[in-house]
Scaffold this motif. Structure first.
Motif, short mmCIF file in Angstrom:
data_model
loop_
_atom_site.label_atom_id
_atom_site.label_comp_id
_atom_site.label_asym_id
_atom_site.label_seq_id
_atom_site.Cartn_x
_atom_site.Cartn_y
_atom_site.Cartn_z
N LEU A 590 96.85 -26.85 -38.84
CA LEU A 590 96.21 -27.55 -37.71
C LEU A 590 97.08 -28.66 -37.15
O LEU A 590 96.57 -29.61 -36.55
CB LEU A 590 94.84 -28.11 -38.14
N PHE A 592 98.90 -28.97 -34.35
CA PHE A 592 99.07 -28.20 -33.12
C PHE A 592 100.31 -28.63 -32.33
O PHE A 592 100.91 -27.82 -31.63
CB PHE A 592 97.82 -28.32 -32.25
N ILE A 614 92.64 -24.62 -27.57
CA ILE A 614 92.12 -25.53 -28.60
C ILE A 614 92.27 -26.97 -28.17
O ILE A 614 91.36 -27.80 -28.35
CB ILE A 614 92.83 -25.27 -29.94
N GLU A 615 93.42 -27.31 -27.56
CA GLU A 615 93.61 -28.68 -27.09
C GLU A 615 92.61 -29.04 -26.00
O GLU A 615 92.09 -30.16 -25.96
CB GLU A 615 95.04 -28.85 -26.58
N ARG A 617 89.61 -27.78 -25.67
CA ARG A 617 88.32 -27.94 -26.34
C ARG A 617 88.24 -29.27 -27.07
O ARG A 617 87.18 -29.91 -27.11
CB ARG A 617 88.09 -26.78 -27.30
N LYS A 618 89.33 -29.70 -27.65
CA LYS A 618 89.33 -31.00 -28.33
C LYS A 618 89.16 -32.13 -27.32
O LYS A 618 88.50 -33.13 -27.61
CB LYS A 618 90.63 -31.18 -29.12
N GLU A 622 85.12 -31.27 -28.91
CA GLU A 622 84.95 -30.43 -30.08
C GLU A 622 85.81 -30.95 -31.23
O GLU A 622 86.98 -31.27 -31.05
CB GLU A 622 85.32 -28.98 -29.77
N ASN A 625 87.03 -28.36 -37.14
CA ASN A 625 88.31 -27.77 -37.55
C ASN A 625 88.13 -26.38 -38.13
O ASN A 625 89.04 -25.55 -38.08
CB ASN A 625 89.00 -28.67 -38.57
N PHE A 628 88.27 -24.04 -35.26
CA PHE A 628 89.66 -23.91 -34.79
C PHE A 628 90.44 -23.00 -35.73
O PHE A 628 91.19 -22.11 -35.29
CB PHE A 628 90.34 -25.27 -34.71
N ASP A 631 89.60 -19.35 -35.23
CA ASP A 631 90.32 -18.79 -34.09
C ASP A 631 91.76 -18.44 -34.46
O ASP A 631 92.29 -17.40 -34.06
CB ASP A 631 90.31 -19.78 -32.92
#
Length: 1140
Positions: A590, A592, A614-615, A617-618, A622, A625, A628, A631
């Motif tokens: 994680l 990223f 993912i970024e 969504r963060k 969100e 983890n 994430f 996914d």
């Protein structure tokens, strides 16, 4: 260069008398040495100097020995005089033996010479033999003994030739004048104490003549020709370069050295002296070099310096022409020490790739030192315990005296004039010295002697190699020993990574990152630099930049999940698979940011899209983890692990979507259980899978079962299953318009128009039904629908008109456009077909189309008030063009066809009418040449010679076609022989003013007197006795017709004697009694045309059969014409209103 004695022997005779060593010769493989000692020939083993055997049979002194390439030894030969020298041909093994008066080539012949021969030698290819003589002459002869070159030296008899030798290398550079080319170079040493070089090819001396300062006895080249040995009266053997620069003394002896030879293929030399000494030495050439980052400078050929850029592989050679003793390089500075001076060079520019050095300073002093270091503004001399700092002008600025011998010194950078030096001493002390500071700084002190050291890029760590070959790494600030590694002879820190170093030793390269275990790989040589992924290694005399992947340290960081540090290592240089492993590990961890940078490096867009999502969504808040990571597992193919994480994080829908996308329906059923809503979704997914798996019929059936009719129809239609589609369409309710419409579209696609029409009728889509009939050109059905639904008039008639136009039925297309109310399109089609008729020379059709165009414009003018004026102008213009093309049709046929159906008078009138109308503008397709040609021919035939001549003259100013050129010229010549007059029977008369008009009328088709326009017959184009009259403003067209129709009779009263009578009739013997005739005479003007305007009384007096009326549609007014010759029958077309 160092000379290490291998073995020494001294030769005596039985009486212990020293025997002079006159000559030496090696066996070609170098294993044996042949020695000419007094009257004996001795054979030695070169390995240890053991005397193998003496060769006997010689009574006199042996002056020369030679070894052939086939291992045959020749010691002497028979001559009248004593043998002075011998030499074997290296190719043919032919022996040349020379005495004081002649020389002999064995198995060939003997040749006399003018002087005593002192030495001889064959060229490398065995083609020429060089003879050195007592009179100072060098004679070069071919294999047959013929003299080819004679070299007469300036010393003459005072400089006898002592020794000669051919350079074994054929590709040489000697001073500036030598280029690298195929040549033979001869070195000549004489007792005038001179050394010279000659080129066989040109017979000229090359390079400088060197003064030796002693009497030479022998010249001998090394095997590759880069160096040579000279010995003689100075009692020593000296090493020279191939161009005669003295480098060093090999050995000093107690007597003259008569001969010196080089062992073939090795750096071993042997010498023979006057006192019988035979000494065998090994020459060790030390490496003189300097390194700073990616620039490496080293000595080549003892007198040159080569600077090599290790990254770009560029090289530059600096010629010093003296023995190079020391080299130092730092940034843009290069210092070279030669025996009597120090040369300081600097780069021309600060560009990283610049390799052009220029001489900046020269320190002309003999300075002794063990080590030499150069800085930006100083040079540092190291002599045992002493360090001296000198400026470039030889001023000693500072001096340091150490407590022990200096073993290592290195410049570690700093501002110009304030650089720092890292110094290692024999007693283990490590110091840091600044050139502008007299006080050294002790960094640390260890118990063992320093052999090599280096400081990290941030100057926080120090690596030391001691005399026990141990690499020790210290923290400079805390003096703490961080770690140590054995088997090291040199060490270097990575200049781009603080925690990485490498050291070499025992044939291995060791790379260490942080506190991780050492990674080893085989590598010969010494590590001298480490930058990024390149390690600079010195092996023997060669420096190489070795590309070393940093995979091992990167994986060491990955094992501890130190992803940013692993990324830094990877940036130094790893393989693509290593980058992918780094990206995958960072993604699973994680991290990223690191994963994103690594995936960018391998250009994996798929994973980059995942990271970006993912970024995003963060950013939206969100923070799960586990989701994430699920996914990530899904992208990596770890589907079951991803499903467990999805379920654990409460996102079962994502797990279901994943399984269905992957066609893992059994796992999806296990995940869902018995939920009916999810079962339908799963059924849809399964149908999609069946469709993609080339099982479309099964997919369609599954979609029908799931109630997804539209998707089922798509699959059925794509595969053309019409029976299945017909059954489905008839079963569907008419309320399901979208599926039914899609069925109809597929029916159209497969030409089943009847079923498509059935569906459109079923759902009541009349518009689509009309479009279907139009598309398939079912015009009958389309017209029937239009009758029921007039709103679709445009949708039918416009495509119908276009279809007619595409099938060349333009007239029908024009009518269809007109019926559809598309006047503009109708006009455009008509204009196009008119233009086509003109281009295709169908002038009769063009006339008809122009008439239709005019009537179309008249219709538009009647319907549109805004376009009325424009359309009326076009109406008159098109009427005029229609008449012109109608007339020209006959002219064109007369010119282009061999026969004509028209009488000459008609053709004459037509041509004259057309000529009068072409005076201002010539329409497209009408030829003025054809018109004039027809006029001229018919004029000539009818006796109208004046008009004919005028027409031929007009033709001369036009471009005449080649086919008519001869006819026109011949006719023009013939008509000139005719009288210059016209036939009076053909002269036209104006029926209004009774004036005869010329045949070629300047007024055109109007009277020259009253300007009344002529009315022509549409068949013969003769002037008709018609006069147009106009109505007074208050009289309408209908009223005028009504008044004319009254036909009020004219009353004539007369008396005859006693009786009176009244005559009713329309014939009057006196035409002047006609009020219209009186009107004609009364209203004639001079230079301006005055139309005839009549009132009600005159209209009443007119006879209906004498009046012709053109009843034009609105908005045009009617036109009225009065016939002045009532007995002449004149008819009018009721459609186009043409008169005959």
């Amino acid at each position: 260069m160092r000379a290490v004695p291998t073995w020494i022997d001294k030769v005596h005779d039985r009486d212990k008398v020293e025997q002079c060593i006159y000559d030496l010769a090696f066996r070609p493989d170098g294993s044996q040495l042949i020695v000419a000692a007094g009257n004996r020939v001795l054979v030695y083993d070169t390995a240890d100097g053991t005397l193998i055997q003496p060769l006997k049979g010689h009574k006199d002194t042996v002056y020369c020995v030679a070894y052939a390439k086939d291992d045959q030894t020749v010691c002497f030969d028979r001559h009248n005089d004593s043998i002075q020298c011998v030499s074997y041909n290296p190719i043919t093994h032919q022996l040349a033996s020379c005495s004081s008066g002649d020389f002999e080539q064995k198995s060939v012949s003997k040749h006399k010479v003018s002087s005593k021969i002192t030495c001889c030698g064959w060229t490398n290819d065995g083609q020429y033999l060089a003879l050195g003589m007592m009179n100072g002459v060098v004679s070069i002869r071919n294999k047959n003994g013929e003299e080819k070159v004679k070299i007469e030296r300036s010393g003459g008899l005072a400089s006898p030739i002592a020794s000669i030798a051919w350079n074994p290398s054929k590709y040489l550079r000697l001073e500036e004048c030598f280029r690298e080319e195929h040549t033979d170079i001869l070195a000549v040493a004489d007792w005038g104490q001179k050394l010279s070089f000659y080129q066989l090819k040109t017979n000229y001396e090359v390079g400088k003549e060197r003064s030796l300062g002693f009497d030479p006895c022998c010249v001998s080249f090394f095997s590759r020709g880069e160096y040579m040995l000279l010995c003689g009266s100075d009692r020593q053997v000296s090493l020279f370069t191939r161009d005669g620069v003295r480098l060093a003394s090999v050995s000093q002896q107690n007597s003259w050295v008569w001969t010196a030879r080089v062992k073939p293929g090795a750096n071993y030399v042997v010498l023979g002296c006057q006192d019988g000494t035979i000494a065998f030495f090994q020459l060790i050439f030390s490496t003189v070099h300097g390194l700073y980052k990616d620039r490496y400078a080293y000595r080549d050929s003892m007198t040159d310096v080569i600077v090599q850029h290790l990254l770009t592989e560029q090289k530059v050679r600096i010629k010093c022409r003296e023995l190079v003793k020391k080299i130092a390089i730092y940034r843009g500075r290069l210092a070279i020490q030669v025996p009597e001076k120090i040369l300081i060079y600097q780069l021309n520019s600060e560009e990283p790739s610049d390799m052009h050095y220029r001489l900046r300073e020269k320190i002309s002093r003999r300075l002794e030192c063990n080590l030499l270091v150069v800085c930006s503004q100083h040079i540092i001399l190291c002599q045992e315990k002493r360090l001296q700092c000198l400026s470039f002008t030889a001023i000693r600025e500072r001096e340091w005296l150490m407590e022990s011998l200096i073993r290592y010194i290195k410049v570690i950078g700093g501002p110009p004039g304030r650089e720092g030096l890292l110094v290692g001493l024999k007693n283990g002390a490590i110091l840091k010295i600044f050139v502008d500071n007299p006080f050294p700084i002790t960094l640390l002190k260890q118990t063992t002697s320093v052999r090599c050291l280096d400081m990290s890029a941030s100057r926080n760590k120090l690596a030391v190699v001691d005399e026990h070959n141990t690499c020790l790494v210290y923290d400079i600030h805390s003096k703490e020993l961080l770690f140590q590694e054995p088997n090291a002879n040199s060490v270097a820190w990575n200049t781009q990574c603080e925690d990485m170093l490498c050291f070499s030793g025992a044939g291995f390269l060791n790379i260490k990152a942080s506190n991780f275990p050492v990674h080893q790989q085989k590598l010969q040589g010494f590590v001298v630099g480490y930058s990024g992924s390149r390690i600079f290694c010195l092996h023997v005399y060669n420096m190489a930049a070795v590309e070393v992947p940093q995979s091992a340290p990167m994986y060491q960081y990955l094992e501890r999940r130190m992803f940013p540090e692993a990324y830094q290592i990877a940036c130094l240089g790893v393989t693509d698979s290593d980058w992918r492993d780094l990206a995958t590990e960072a993604l699973e961890g994680l991290d990223f940011q690191t994963a994103k940078k690594a995936f960018i490096r391998v250009k994996d867009l798929r994973y980059l899209e995942l990271i970006n999502s993912i970024e995003e969504r963060k950013k939206r808040g969100e923070t799960d983890n586990q989701l994430f990571l699920a996914d990530v597992y899904a992208y990596q193919g770890k589907f079951h692990e991803a499903a467990k994480l999805y379920r654990k994080s409460g996102h079962e829908a994502r797990a279901l979507s994943m399984y269905t996308d992957l066609r893992m329906f059994e796992f999806a059923k296990d995940l869902l259980g018995s939920d009916p809503s999810h079962s339908r979704v799963l059924m849809q997914k399964q149908a999609e899978w069946a469709s993609n798996s080339r099982e479309p019929r099964a997919a369609a059936e599954i979609y029908l079962s799931a109630g997804e009719h539209l998707k089922a129809i798509e699959i059925i239609g794509e595969h053309g299953w019409m029976d299945m589609l017909i059954d489905l369409a008839r079963k569907l309710d008419k309320a399901e318009r979208e599926p039914l419409t899609r069925c109809a579209e597929f029916f159209q696609q497969f030409n089943n128009h009847g079923y498509a029409a059935e569906i459109y009728s079923k759902i009541g889509d009349q518009k689509s039904l009309v479009e279907l009939h139009v598309k398939n050109t079912h015009w009958g059905e389309a017209f029937a629908l239009v009758e029921k639904h007039p709103e679709f008039k445009d949708a039918v008639y416009v495509p119908y008109a276009q279809w007619l136009a595409e099938h060349d039925r333009f007239e029908e297309a024009q009518r269809a456009f007109h019926r559809a109310g598309r006047q503009t399109e109708a006009l455009r089609v008509l204009e196009q077909i008119t233009h086509n008729a003109v281009v295709e020379k169908r002038f009769n059709d063009a006339s008809y189309y122009y008439w239709m165009l005019s009537m179309q414009c008249l219709d538009i003018a009647r319907e549109s008030f805004e376009q009325k004026e424009e359309m009326l102008q076009k109406f008159h213009h098109f009427q005029h063009l229609a008449e012109l093309y109608h007339v020209y049709h006959s002219v064109h046929r007369y010119v282009s066809e061999p026969f004509s159906s028209n009488m000459p008078e008609i053709l004459f009138n037509i041509s004259r009418f057309l000529f009068h109308n072409l005076s201002t503008e010539v329409p497209l397709g009408i030829s003025k040449v054809d018109t004039l040609f027809a006029l001229a021919r018919q004029s000539k035939a009818l006796g109208v010679f004046k008009v004919a001549r005028h027409a031929f003259e007009k033709l001369q100013s036009l471009k005449i076609p080649a086919a008519l050129q001869e006819k026109i010229e011949l006719s023009s010549l013939c008509v000139r022989a005719k009288p210059y007059r016209d036939n009076e029977d053909l002269i036209p008369m104006c029926f209004r003013c009774s004036t005869n008009n010329p045949l070629l009328n300047p007024q055109g088709n109007s009277c020259v007197n009253c300007k009344q326009p002529f009315i022509f017959s549409a068949s013969s184009y003769e002037v008709l006795p018609l006069v147009e009259f106009f109505l007074e403003d208050d009289i309408t067209d209908e009223e005028a017709v009504a008044l004319i129709d009254l036909e009020v009779p004219r009353v004539q009263r007369s008396s005859n004697g006693e009786s009176q009578f009244l005559q009713l009739g329309d014939s009057s013997e006196n035409p002047e009694d006609d009020p219209f005739t009186a009107k004609l005479s009364f209203e004639q003007g001079g230079g301006v045309f005055v139309p005839v305007v009549v009132g009600r009384s005159i209209l009443k007096s007119m006879c209906r059969r004498d009046v012709l009326i053109k009843r034009w549609p609105k908005p045009l007014s009617w036109q009225f014409y009065r016939s002045l010759l009532p007995d002449l029958s004149i008819t009018m077309c009721p459609t186009c209103f043409q008169v005959n």
